[in-house]
Design a protein around this motif. Structure first.
Motif, PDB file in Angstrom:
ATOM      1  N   TRP A 117      -3.808   9.122  -1.704  1.00  0.00           N
ATOM      2  CA  TRP A 117      -2.430   8.946  -1.291  1.00  0.00           C
ATOM      3  C   TRP A 117      -1.454   9.097  -2.453  1.00  0.00           C
ATOM      4  CZ3 TRP A 117      -1.169   9.604   3.469  1.00  0.00           C
ATOM      5  CH2 TRP A 117      -2.108   9.366   4.468  1.00  0.00           C
ATOM      6  N   ALA A 118      -1.909   8.817  -3.668  1.00  0.00           N
ATOM      7  CA  ALA A 118      -1.045   9.055  -4.834  1.00  0.00           C
ATOM      8  C   ALA A 118      -0.722  10.540  -4.969  1.00  0.00           C
ATOM      9  CB  ALA A 118      -1.726   8.537  -6.097  1.00  0.00           C
TER      10      ALA A 118
ATOM     11  N   VAL B  90      -0.865  12.790  -2.577  1.00  0.00           N
ATOM     12  CA  VAL B  90      -0.027  13.188  -1.442  1.00  0.00           C
ATOM     13  C   VAL B  90       1.436  12.894  -1.744  1.00  0.00           C
ATOM     14  CG1 VAL B  90       0.570  12.646   0.954  1.00  0.00           C
ATOM     15  CG2 VAL B  90      -1.828  12.959   0.316  1.00  0.00           C
ATOM     16  N   TYR B  91       1.696  11.734  -2.353  1.00  0.00           N
ATOM     17  CA  TYR B  91       3.071  11.304  -2.617  1.00  0.00           C
ATOM     18  C   TYR B  91       3.648  11.928  -3.884  1.00  0.00           C
ATOM     19  CZ  TYR B  91       7.059   8.094  -2.652  1.00  0.00           C
ATOM     20  OH  TYR B  91       8.331   7.553  -2.626  1.00  0.00           O
ATOM     21  N   GLY B  92       2.778  12.431  -4.750  1.00  0.00           N
ATOM     22  CA  GLY B  92       3.246  13.020  -5.997  1.00  0.00           C
ATOM     23  C   GLY B  92       3.341  12.045  -7.138  1.00  0.00           C
ATOM     24  N   THR B  93       2.478  11.021  -7.127  1.00  0.00           N
ATOM     25  CA  THR B  93       2.436  10.057  -8.217  1.00  0.00           C
ATOM     26  C   THR B  93       0.996   9.920  -8.690  1.00  0.00           C
ATOM     27  OG1 THR B  93       3.113   7.820  -8.869  1.00  0.00           O
ATOM     28  CG2 THR B  93       2.175   8.058  -6.674  1.00  0.00           C
ATOM     29  N   GLU B  94       0.688   8.890  -9.465  1.00  0.00           N
ATOM     30  CA  GLU B  94      -0.675   8.713  -9.962  1.00  0.00           C
ATOM     31  C   GLU B  94      -1.310   7.464  -9.376  1.00  0.00           C
ATOM     32  OE1 GLU B  94       0.152   6.191 -14.084  1.00  0.00           O
ATOM     33  OE2 GLU B  94      -0.408   8.311 -14.207  1.00  0.00           O
ATOM     34  N   SER B  95      -2.611   7.482  -9.296  1.00  0.00           N
ATOM     35  CA  SER B  95      -3.333   6.316  -8.798  1.00  0.00           C
ATOM     36  C   SER B  95      -3.118   5.130  -9.734  1.00  0.00           C
ATOM     37  CB  SER B  95      -4.827   6.623  -8.690  1.00  0.00           C
ATOM     38  OG  SER B  95      -5.566   5.449  -8.414  1.00  0.00           O
ATOM     39  N   THR B  96      -3.002   3.954  -9.150  1.00  0.00           N
ATOM     40  CA  THR B  96      -2.889   2.736  -9.943  1.00  0.00           C
ATOM     41  C   THR B  96      -4.240   2.060 -10.116  1.00  0.00           C
ATOM     42  OG1 THR B  96      -2.374   1.469  -7.936  1.00  0.00           O
ATOM     43  CG2 THR B  96      -0.502   2.310  -9.231  1.00  0.00           C
ATOM     44  N   GLY B  97      -5.320   2.755  -9.703  1.00  0.00           N
ATOM     45  CA  GLY B  97      -6.653   2.169  -9.807  1.00  0.00           C
ATOM     46  C   GLY B  97      -6.951   1.183  -8.708  1.00  0.00           C
ATOM     47  N   ASN B  98      -6.376   1.411  -7.519  1.00  0.00           N
ATOM     48  CA  ASN B  98      -6.558   0.486  -6.400  1.00  0.00           C
ATOM     49  C   ASN B  98      -7.318   1.103  -5.231  1.00  0.00           C
ATOM     50  OD1 ASN B  98      -3.899  -0.715  -7.822  1.00  0.00           O
ATOM     51  ND2 ASN B  98      -4.969  -2.327  -6.697  1.00  0.00           N
TER      52      ASN B  98
ATOM     53  N   SER C 149       0.823  -1.217   0.000  1.00  0.00           N
ATOM     54  CA  SER C 149       0.000   0.000   0.000  1.00  0.00           C
ATOM     55  C   SER C 149       0.854   1.263   0.000  1.00  0.00           C
ATOM     56  CB  SER C 149      -0.905   0.002   1.229  1.00  0.00           C
ATOM     57  OG  SER C 149      -1.456   1.283   1.454  1.00  0.00           O
ATOM     58  N   GLY C 150       0.550   2.164  -0.930  1.00  0.00           N
ATOM     59  CA  GLY C 150       1.251   3.440  -0.967  1.00  0.00           C
ATOM     60  C   GLY C 150       1.025   4.273   0.286  1.00  0.00           C
ATOM     61  N   GLU C 151      -0.138   4.113   0.922  1.00  0.00           N
ATOM     62  CA  GLU C 151      -0.387   4.823   2.174  1.00  0.00           C
ATOM     63  C   GLU C 151       0.651   4.440   3.222  1.00  0.00           C
ATOM     64  OE1 GLU C 151      -3.810   5.200   5.682  1.00  0.00           O
ATOM     65  OE2 GLU C 151      -4.223   4.057   3.851  1.00  0.00           O
TER      66      GLU C 151
END
Length: 441
Positions: free
Chosen positions: A310-311, A313-321, A242-244
Motif C-alpha cells: 500500500w505504500a 500504491v500511495y507513492g510513499t515508503e513502508s514504515t515496517g508495519n 492504516s495507510g490502506e
C-alpha cells in the motif's frame, strides 16, 4: 534458501519464502485446578510469488526443501488462475536493520513443569487471600518463534525471540453476590513473571466487586484500565492509522495530519524497540526494517503506517508495519507494540482525586466498534464506583460515543504501565477521562 529462490525464479518474476518455527508451552486452569499442560511445536512455510502481476500463495506445515519446491509449483498454478493486480509494484528490497536484541534462550527451553509450578502457586495464593473466590480460568504460557524471510530482491532476515505470560480469572461468591469474571495478567521477555502481583491485584478487584452499587445516567470522570483501553482502541482507533484505509478512503483521519485529534496528555506510538516490548523485531513480516512510528504526539495526529504494497500504491515508503497472517499467508498493515506514553501520577493518586466517578477495568462489545467513523457502544463490566477518593463497590453501565471525542476528554495518565499481549500488543498506563456520559443499567 538461495537455491530455493533460484528454483522459484523459474516460475515467478518475484518470489518470497517465509519460514516460521513456533514452540508454545502452556499450563491452563479451570475451576481451581490445572486442566491441561502442553507443548506444541510447528513449522510453517509460506510462499508468495508474483508472475506478470498475478499473485500465487501456498502454505505448508513443513520446512523440508522438497516440500517447499512442491509448494512453489502449487503457488505458480494458483498465480496462473488469478487476475492481474495492476497496482502491484514489487516486493521490498533489503534495508538497514538495527542490531537485534539478544534473545532469552531460557524461553526457548521452557518446560510445562515451570509453568505448572507458577500456576499452582497462583491458585493457592488466590484461595488463601479470598476463600470465597474460584479461580475460574487462567493460563501461564511461553511462546518462542523463529522467523526467516528471504526474497528474490535480496531480503534475507532471520529473527528469533519469545515471550512469557500469565493471567488469572477469578469469580467471587459471597453474600448472594456472584461477581463477573475478573482478570489480571503479566507479560514479559523472561520467565520472572509477577505471580504474586497478579494475584494481589485480581483479588483486590474481586473484593471491590462484592459490594454492588446501582448506576445511573450521568456525566462523570472515569479511569480506564489497561484491559479496557487495549480492547476499545484495538477496534475503534488503531485500524484508522492504516495507510490502506487512507487509500480506500475508509479512515476518519484522512487529511488530518498535523491536527489535534486527542488531548495533549496523550502520546501514542508504535515501537518494537521499547524496553517493555514483547516483540522487539528488527524487520516486519516481509523483511522491511522496523522503526518507531509516532501516531499521536501530545494530541496531534502525526501520520499513517504502511506495508510495502500500500505504500507503493500511495507513492510513499513502508514504515515496517507489514504483519504476516499465518492463516492466509498474506500481509496486512498492523502494529508491533503500541505504546501509550505514561505520566507521573500513581494510579492510587488518580483514584484519590475523584470525588465521584468510576474505574473501568474491562469493556464488553468493543469488537463491534466502527473504525470507519470511531463510533462505539460498550458495556463497562467490571466497573468500580469511586466516592471521595475511595473505591466503594462495583457496578455495570453503558457507554456510547465516538473514540475521538473520548480521547479529547483525557486529562491524566498514570505512571504505572501494563503490557497487554492480547489483540494488538499494547503497553498502556491507566487513563482518566472527564465528563463521560454513561447510561445506568
Amino acid at each position: 534458501m538461495k537455491e530455493l529462490i533460484r528454483f522459484g525464479e523459474r516460475f515467478f518474476d518475484e518470489l518470497e519464502i517465509a519460514i516460521y518455527r513456533t514452540r508454545g508451552v502452556s499450563a491452563s486452569i479451570e475451576l481451581n485446578e490445572i486442566s491441561m499442560a502442553s507443548v506444541k511445536s510447528r513449522a510453517i512455510t509460506i510462499i508468495r510469488g508474483i508472475n506478470e502481476k498475478r499473485l500465487g500463495l501456498a502454505i505448508i506445515d513443513s520446512e523440508e526443501p522438497e516440500r517447499i519446491k512442491e509448494a512453489i509449483e502449487t503457488a505458480a498454478k494458483m498465480a496462473r488462475l488469478n487476475s492481474r493486480d495492476g497496482k502491484w509494484d514489487s516486493l521490498p528490497e533489503p534495508g538497514k536493520y538495527r542490531e537485534p536484541l539478544k534473545p532469552n534462550k531460557e524461553l526457548k527451553e521452557a518446560s510445562p513443569d515451570q509453568l505448572v509450578e507458577m500456576v499452582i502457586r497462583g491458585i493457592k495464593l488466590a484461595r488463601e487471600k479470598d476463600p470465597n473466590a474460584v479461580v475460574a480460568g487462567g493460563e501461564g504460557g511461553v511462546i518462542w518463534e523463529e522467523k526467516h524471510i528471504v526474497n528474490s530482491r535480496g531480503v534475507d532476515v532471520f529473527q528469533e525471540g519469545g515471550m512469557a505470560y500469565i493471567f488469572f480469572e477469578l469469580v467471587g461468591r459471597k453474600g448472594g453476590v456472584v461477581t463477573p469474571g475478573i482478570f489480571d495478567f503479566d507479560a514479559r521477555r523472561d520467565l520472572n513473571l509477577d505471580v504474586e502481583g497478579v494475584v494481589e491485584r485480581v483479588v483486590r478487584k474481586v473484593d471491590w466487586a462484592y459490594d454492588v452499587k446501582a448506576s445511573k445516567n450521568e456525566e462523570i470522570p472515569i479511569i480506564l484500565g489497561p484491559w479496557a483501553i487495549a480492547g476499545l482502541l484495538s477496534y475503534a482507533l488503531f485500524p484508522a492509522f492504516s495507510g490502506e484505509r487512507l487509500v480506500k478512503e475508509t479512515t476518519p483521519l484522512a487529511g488530518k495530519v498535523g491536527e489535534a485529534v486527542a488531548s495533549e496528555v496523550l502520546t501514542i506510538y508504535d515501537d518494537p524497540f521499547h524496553k517493555l516490548s514483547i516483540e522487539p523485531v528488527i524487520a516486519d513480516g516481509e523483511g522491511v526494517p522496523t522503526r518507531k512510528n509516532i501516531l499521536i504526539e501530545k494530541g496531534t495526529f502525526k501520520g499513517f503506517v504502511w506495508d510495502n504494497y500500500w505504500a507503493k500504491v500511495y507513492g510513499t515508503e513502508s514504515t515496517g508495519n507489514g504483519k504476516r497472517d499465518l492463516r492466509s499467508g498474506g500481509i496486512n498493515i498492523g502494529f508491533h507494540n503500541v505504546v501509550i506514553e505514561n505520566g507521573k501520577k500513581s494510579f492510587e493518586d488518580m483514584i484519590g482525586e475523584i470525588k465521584h466517578g468510576y474505574f473501568v477495568d474491562g469493556f464488553q462489545g468493543a469488537h463491534s466498534s466502527n473504525p470507519d467513523n470511531g463510533n462505539f457502544a460498550v458495556t463497562a463490566n467490571p466497573a468500580y464506583l469511586i466516592e471521595d477518593g475511595e473505591v466503594v463497590g462495583s457496578s455495570v453501565f453503558l457507554i456510547a460515543g465516538n473514540i475521538y471525542e473520548l480521547l479529547k476528554q483525557a486529562s491524566e495518565v498514570s505512571k504505572e504501565v501494563t503490557v497487554m499481549p492480547f489483540m494488538t500488543a499494547v503497553t498502556t498506563p491507566f487513563i482518566r477521562f472527564e465528563d463521560v456520559k454513561i447510561a445506568g443499567k
